[in-house]
Design a protein around this motif. Structure first.
Motif, PDB file in Angstrom:
ATOM      1  N   TYR A 539       0.807  -1.206   0.000  1.00 49.24           N
ATOM      2  CA  TYR A 539       0.000   0.000   0.000  1.00 49.24           C
ATOM      3  C   TYR A 539       0.846   1.263   0.000  1.00 49.24           C
ATOM      4  O   TYR A 539       0.304   2.369   0.078  1.00 49.24           O
ATOM      5  N   GLU A 540       2.160   1.120  -0.108  1.00 50.84           N
ATOM      6  CA  GLU A 540       3.034   2.264  -0.379  1.00 50.84           C
ATOM      7  C   GLU A 540       3.019   2.597  -1.867  1.00 50.84           C
ATOM      8  O   GLU A 540       3.740   3.473  -2.314  1.00 50.84           O
ATOM      9  N   ASN A 541       2.211   1.861  -2.626  1.00 54.56           N
ATOM     10  CA  ASN A 541       2.178   1.994  -4.089  1.00 54.56           C
ATOM     11  C   ASN A 541       3.521   1.611  -4.703  1.00 54.56           C
ATOM     12  O   ASN A 541       4.017   2.262  -5.624  1.00 54.56           O
ATOM     13  N   LYS A 542       4.083   0.544  -4.160  1.00 57.23           N
ATOM     14  CA  LYS A 542       5.360   0.039  -4.640  1.00 57.23           C
ATOM     15  C   LYS A 542       5.342  -1.485  -4.653  1.00 57.23           C
ATOM     16  O   LYS A 542       4.600  -2.123  -3.907  1.00 57.23           O
ATOM     17  N   ILE A 543       6.188  -2.037  -5.518  1.00 59.24           N
ATOM     18  CA  ILE A 543       6.437  -3.470  -5.533  1.00 59.24           C
ATOM     19  C   ILE A 543       7.911  -3.668  -5.203  1.00 59.24           C
ATOM     20  O   ILE A 543       8.780  -3.045  -5.815  1.00 59.24           O
ATOM     21  N   PHE A 544       8.193  -4.524  -4.236  1.00 60.24           N
ATOM     22  CA  PHE A 544       9.572  -4.805  -3.855  1.00 60.24           C
ATOM     23  C   PHE A 544       9.927  -6.217  -4.286  1.00 60.24           C
ATOM     24  O   PHE A 544       9.123  -7.147  -4.146  1.00 60.24           O
ATOM     25  N   LEU A 545      11.133  -6.384  -4.791  1.00 63.94           N
ATOM     26  CA  LEU A 545      11.656  -7.711  -5.093  1.00 63.94           C
ATOM     27  C   LEU A 545      12.713  -8.051  -4.055  1.00 63.94           C
ATOM     28  O   LEU A 545      13.705  -7.326  -3.895  1.00 63.94           O
ATOM     29  N   TRP A 546      12.478  -9.161  -3.341  1.00 66.12           N
ATOM     30  CA  TRP A 546      13.379  -9.614  -2.289  1.00 66.12           C
ATOM     31  C   TRP A 546      14.016 -10.931  -2.683  1.00 66.12           C
ATOM     32  O   TRP A 546      13.397 -11.758  -3.345  1.00 66.12           O
ATOM     33  N   ASP A 547      15.242 -11.119  -2.205  1.00 66.25           N
ATOM     34  CA  ASP A 547      15.863 -12.437  -2.271  1.00 66.25           C
ATOM     35  C   ASP A 547      15.999 -12.928  -0.837  1.00 66.25           C
ATOM     36  O   ASP A 547      16.738 -12.343  -0.036  1.00 66.25           O
ATOM     37  N   LEU A 562      16.250  -6.332  -3.849  1.00 68.56           N
ATOM     38  CA  LEU A 562      16.864  -6.267  -5.173  1.00 68.56           C
ATOM     39  C   LEU A 562      16.299  -5.151  -6.039  1.00 68.56           C
ATOM     40  O   LEU A 562      17.036  -4.501  -6.777  1.00 68.56           O
ATOM     41  N   LEU A 563      14.964  -4.939  -5.966  1.00 69.11           N
ATOM     42  CA  LEU A 563      14.324  -3.941  -6.834  1.00 69.11           C
ATOM     43  C   LEU A 563      13.209  -3.230  -6.093  1.00 69.11           C
ATOM     44  O   LEU A 563      12.579  -3.798  -5.197  1.00 69.11           O
ATOM     45  N   VAL A 564      12.948  -1.979  -6.515  1.00 74.57           N
ATOM     46  CA  VAL A 564      11.786  -1.223  -6.058  1.00 74.57           C
ATOM     47  C   VAL A 564      11.079  -0.697  -7.302  1.00 74.57           C
ATOM     48  O   VAL A 564      11.655   0.059  -8.090  1.00 74.57           O
ATOM     49  N   LEU A 565       9.831  -1.128  -7.491  1.00 73.25           N
ATOM     50  CA  LEU A 565       9.060  -0.718  -8.665  1.00 73.25           C
ATOM     51  C   LEU A 565       7.956   0.230  -8.226  1.00 73.25           C
ATOM     52  O   LEU A 565       7.166  -0.099  -7.339  1.00 73.25           O
ATOM     53  N   GLU A 566       7.899   1.407  -8.823  1.00 79.35           N
ATOM     54  CA  GLU A 566       6.903   2.430  -8.476  1.00 79.35           C
ATOM     55  C   GLU A 566       5.635   2.194  -9.291  1.00 79.35           C
ATOM     56  O   GLU A 566       5.660   2.243 -10.526  1.00 79.35           O
TER      57      GLU A 566
END
Length: 780
Positions: A539-547, A562-566
Motif C-alpha cells: 500500500y506504499e504503491n510500490k512493488i519490492f523484489l526480495w531475495d 533487489l528492486l523497487v518498482l513504483e
C-alpha cells in the motif's frame, strides 16, 4: 507510606497529563524500590506506557501479574534481579537493559531472549542473529532430541489415568534433562530449562483430547428430515511440540499440525489449544472428510477491513442484485452432495457429457501427456494440448476454518487468497498431502493449509491482530549435514502489518519474518525460475523484489532487497511471463495494468513502469468510474492473458506478444490486442479475482452470488479467436447453498478468489463470508 502512588506516577511521567491511561514514558529510577513496592493494580492502569526506567533500585524481580501491553523499552539495570521469568508477561518489549544485576547469568540472558519474542536490543546491542538461533535453531534441535528420548524408552500408559500420566511425565522429564546435552557447559541450566518445557509440551500433545465437536450432516435422507448431529473425538491427533511454543514466542504464530480425524463436518470450538478446529457448513457423502503490517494502523486488533484497503467491508452490506446475463444459467449438481432448497431454480446452459464422454476426455489427456513426455521441452513452460471436453465439478467441502475465536457463528471474516502447494518430483520433503491436493488459504488473522480430498485442516497459523491478504508458495533448497541440500516447500504470507511470515508447513514451523513495507502487503508472488525471489506489492504503491536466500539446517536465512518498482497505486495482482519470468512483470493495480522490466542485469534498482496496457473498456469512463481498476489478472497460456476491470461485466483475453510487438519503444500507453471477450456477471462488486488452469484451458471467476463462471478455452478456440468476439460461459456452477442446523440454507456470498490445482482435480473458491468451498472433478 507507599512509595508509588498515583500522584508520583503523574509527576514522573511524560507527557504531562492528569490521567494514568495517557502516560507514555515513566522514570522510576533510583527510588530504592523493592519488588513489593510496585503496586500491580495501579501500574496496570498504564495501558499506553511505552518506556519504563526502573534502574538503580533494589528489585529482585518484576511483580507477577504486571501486564503493560504497550511497553517497548524497559531499563532494569543496576538492581538485584534474580529471576527473569517474570518478564514473560511483557511480550512486546523490544529493548531491554539488565546490566549490573550481579545475580543474573548467561543462562538468564538466554531465557529472557527466548521469552520476549520481539526483543531486538539487549543491553545496548543488536541481538537479532543470536535471538533467531535461540528461538528457532536450538529449539528445533532440542525438540528432536526430546522426541528421541520418548521413542526409545517411553510409551503412554494404558489406560491413561491422571496418576499414571503424572508418573510417566516425571520419569520422562527427568530422563530428558539427564540424557540431553547441548551447547557449552555454561548454558546447561538454560538447556535443562528448555528441555523440561519441551518435554512437558510434547507429552501434553500426545495426550490432549480435543473437545467434542458438533458434526452437522446435511446429506438429505428423507424429505423434510432435519440434519443429524454426530460427535467425534480426536485422541492424540495433535503432534505439536516445541514449534508451537516457539512460533508463538517469536512470531506470534500459533500452529496446529495434525489432520482432524472426524468423518463428517465439524463445528468450530473455542478451545484455544486447538487452533486447527474449523466449522464446516456442508457435508459430502464420503465418509472421510473432515505461523508481522495494515489496511488500518498496526494497533488494530480486530479483523475488520481497514480504512484505505481495497477490500472494502462496506461491499458486504451493499451487494448489487444485478443478475448475470440471461444467456448463462447456473447449473444444479447431479449428485446430492450438499443439501439445497427444493425451490431453488437449477438450469444448465451447457449440458454435461455422459460418463463415456468423460472417459474419452481422460484418455485423450493421457495420450497428450504421453506424447509430450517424448518431446523435448523448448521452454520452461512447454505448450500443452488442451482437452476438447469440459470437466465436470461437484461441490465437495465447505469449511469455516478462519473464524475469529473459532466461533461457528463467524460469517463476516473475509477470505482473500488461496494457492495450491507445488508438487515435487522427488528428493524433497514430499509436500504436506503427497501431491497437489494441499491448498493454503488466508483471511482474518489466520492462515490454513487444507487437504482438499479429506477436508482436513492440516495446519493452522494464527497471528493475533494481523489480517492476511496474500500468500505464495515456493520450493527452496535447505542445506543438510555434509554439504548437500534438499528442496522443501515453504509458504510466505503477509497482510496489514507489512510483515512477511515465512513458514515450513510440513514440519509445522514458522521459522522467520521480515518487514517488507511500512504499510500493508496487498499481493505477493515467488518467481518460478528463481525460487528465493519474492515480489511483494504494498500500500506504499510500490512493488519490492526480495531475495530471501537459501535456508541452512537451522532455518537461518538472509534477506536482501533487489528492486523497487513504483506503481502509483496499490498493486492488486502480479503475473510473471511463463516463458521468461525474469524479464518482465505484469501488475494489475487500482488504476491500471503496468509492465515492468525486472532484469537484474540493469543497474537501476528503483524503476518506473516500462509501459501501460490500456483496454477498450476505458473509453466508457464517466464521472463515477474510469474502469481502470484491474482486479483480475492471470496467464491462460504462454501468451494469452486473462484480465478484467471492475464493473466491466466481462473478461478480456488478450495476446502478450502481439501487444508488446505493437509498442514502438516510445509509447507509454499500449492498447491490448484483445482476442476475445468472456461474458461475465454484471456486478459492481470490486476485487472478485479470476483464476486460470493453463493445462486444461480453463478461466474461472466467481460472482457476487457465490456462483462460478467457467470458460473452457480449447486449442481450436485459441486458433480461431476473432477480435471483439464475445464468448459465453461454458458452464455456471451455482452456489451449493450449504445448510447449517438452525440457520437454514446460507445465501451465496461474493467469491473473492479462485485457485485450481494443475491437474484440475480440485477447485477452491474463497468467499467474503468466511467459507472456503472445495469443488472436486467427477471421477472419469
Amino acid at each position: 507510606m507507599e512509595k508509588i502512588t498515583e500522584k508520583i506516577l503523574l509527576e514522573k511521567s511524560a507527557p504531562k497529563t492528569n490521567k494514568l491511561e495517557q502516560i507514555k514514558s515513566l522514570n522510576l529510577s533510583r527510588m530504592s524500590l523493592k519488588s513489593d513496592d510496585l503496586p500491580v493494580p495501579l501500574l496496570s492502569k498504564l495501558c499506553s506506557l511505552e518506556q519504563l526506567d526502573l534502574s538503580g533500585n533494589m528489585l529482585q524481580e518484576i511483580p507477577r501479574g504486571l501486564c503493560l501491553p504497550c511497553l517497548k523499552i524497559l531499563n532494569c539495570s543496576n538492581n538485584d534481579m534474580e529471576d527473569v521469568v517474570s518478564l514473560e508477561a511483557m511480550r512486546n518489549i523490544e529493548e531491554l537493559r539488565l546490566e549490573d544485576n550481579l545475580y543474573l547469568t548467561v543462562n538468564d540472558e538466554h531465557k529472557v531472549i527466548f521469552l520476549l519474542p520481539k526483543l531486538r536490543m539487549f543491553n545496548g546491542k543488536d541481538i537479532s542473529s543470536t535471538a533467531h538461533h535461540i528461538r528457532h535453531g536450538s529449539t528445533e534441535i532440542l525438540r528432536k532430541r526430546v522426541i528421541g528420548v520418548w521413542e526409545r524408552s517411553f510409551s503412554l500408559p494404558d489406560p491413561i489415568t491422571k496418576q499414571c500420566l503424572a508418573a510417566v511425565e516425571k520419569r520422562f522429564v527427568n530422563a530428558a534433562c539427564t540424557q540431553i546435552k547441548y551447547g557449552p557447559n555454561s548454558l546447561s541450566e538454560y538447556t535443562k530449562w528448555r528441555v523440561e518445557m519441551i518435554a512437558k509440551e510434547y507429552l501434553k500433545s500426545l495426550t490432549c483430547t480435543e473437545e467434542e465437536d458438533k458434526v452437522i450432516d446435511t446429506t438429505p435422507t428423507k424429505e423434510n428430515e432435519a440434519p443429524t448431529e454426530k460427535k467425534t473425538h480426536d485422541l492424540g491427533g495433535n503432534s505439536i511440540t516445541s514449534p508451537q511454543k516457539r512460533t508463538r514466542n517469536n512470531s506470534e504464530v500459533a500452529a496446529e499440525a495434525s489432520p482432524r480425524k472426524s468423518s463428517r463436518l465439524t463445528s468450530a470450538a473455542s478451545d484455544e489449544a486447538s487452533p486447527r478446529k474449523s466449522t464446516r457448513v456442508s457435508t459430502p457423502q464420503k465418509t472421510d472428510p473432515t505461523l508481522s503490517s495494515p489496511r488500518k494502523h498496526t494497533r488494530m486488533t480486530n479483523v475488520d477491513t481497514p480504512e484505505g484497503s481495497p477490500r472494502k467491508s462496506s461491499r458486504l452490506e451493499n451487494i448489487s442484485q444485478k443478475g448475470a446475463s440471461k444467456t448463462e444459467s447456473p447449473r444444479k449438481a447431479t449428485k446430492s452432495i450438499i443439501s439445497t432448497p427444493t425451490s431453488r431454480p437449477a438450469k444448465c446452459e451447457s449440458p454435461r457429457k455422459a460418463a463415456k464422454d468423460q472417459t474419452t476426455a481422460q484418455q485423450s489427456k493421457q495420450k497428450t501427456a504421453k506424447t509430450e513426455n517424448n518431446t523435448p521441452r523448448k521452454t520452461a513452460s512447454a505448450k500443452r494440448k488442451v482437452s476438447q471436453e469440459p470437466v465436470s465439478l461437484q461441490p465437495f467441502h465447505v469449511l469455516q476454518c478462519h473464524s475469529r475465536q473459532d466461533s461457528p457463528d463467524d460469517f463476516s471474516t473475509q477470505l482473500w487468497a488461496c494457492a495450491f502447494e507445488p508438487p515435487q518430483e522427488g528428493g524433497g520433503d514430499g509436500g504436506i498431502s503427497g501431491g497437489s491436493r494441499a491448498v493454503a488459504t488466508c483471511g482474518g488473522e489466520t492462515l490454513c493449509v487444507i487437504d482438499c480430498e479429506s477436508g482436513h485442516v492440516l495446519k493452522k497459523y494464527k497471528v493475533p491482530g494481523e489480517e492476511f491478504f496474500s500468500l505464495a508458495w515456493s520450493t527452496v533448497l535447505m542445506s543438510r549435514t555434509g554439504g548437500s541440500a534438499r528442496p522443501c516447500n515453504i509458504l510466505a504470507a503477509g497482510g496489514k502489518r507489512g510483515l512477511v511470515k515465512l513458514i515450513h508447513p510440513r514440519v509445522n514451523l514458522a521459522f522467520g519474518e521480515f518487514r517488507a513495507s511500512r504499510r500493508a502487503i496487498s499481493i505477493m508472488r515467488f518467481s518460478p525460475r528463481n525460487a528465493t525471489f519474492l515480489f511483494t506489492g504494498t500500500y506504499e504503491n510500490k512493488i519490492f523484489l526480495w531475495d530471501i536466500g537459501e535456508l541452512d539446517r537451522d532455518y537461518n536465512f538472509k534477506t536482501s532487497k533487489l528492486l523497487v518498482l513504483e506503481t502509483g497505486s496499490t498493486p492488486l495482482h502480479l503475473s510473471l511471463l511463463p516463458t521468461s519470468p525474469d524479464t518482465h512483470l505484469l501488475s494489475g493495480c487500482d488504476d491500471g495494468l503496468y509492465i515492468f522490466d525486472i532484469q537484474l542485469s540493469k543497474n537501476t534498482q528503483k524503476r518506473n513502469e516500462e509501459m501501460e496496457i490500456v483496454f477498450p473498456i476505458y473509453k466508457k469512463k464517466d464521472k463515477k468510474n474510469t474502469y481502470r481498476t484491474i482486479d483480475g489478472l492471470s496467464f491462460l497460456s504462454d501468451d494469452i492473458v486473462a484480465s478484467k476491470s471492475h464493473m466491466q461485466g466481462s473478461i478480456y483475453l488478450w495476446s502478450w506478444s502481439a501487444t508488446r510487438a505493437s509498442c514502438n519503444g516510445k509509447k507509454k500507453e499500449v492498447p491490448a490486442v484483445v482476442l476475445a471477450e468472456l461474458q461475465w456477471s454484471s456486478t459492481d462488486i470490486p476485487y472478485l479475482s479470476l483464476g486460470t488452469c493453463p493445462g486444461y484451458g480453463y478461466v474461472v471467476c466467481g460472482d457476487e452470488q457465490g456462483r462460478l463462471w467457467m470458460y473452457h478455452i480449447t486449442d481450436t478456440m485459441m486458433e480461431n479467436f476473432k477480435s471483439g468476439k464475445t464468448i459465453s460461459a461454458t458452464e455456471v456452477l451455482e452456489w451449493p447453498s450449504p445448510v447449517r442446523a438452525g440457520m437454514g440454507a446460507l445465501e451465496g456470498p461474493s467469491i473473492n478468489s479462485i485457485a485450481m490445482d494443475p491437474d484440475l482435480r480440485y477447485l477452491v473458491a474463497l468467499t467474503d463470508k468466511n467459507m472456503a468451498v472445495v469443488w472436486k472433478r467427477e471421477s472419469q
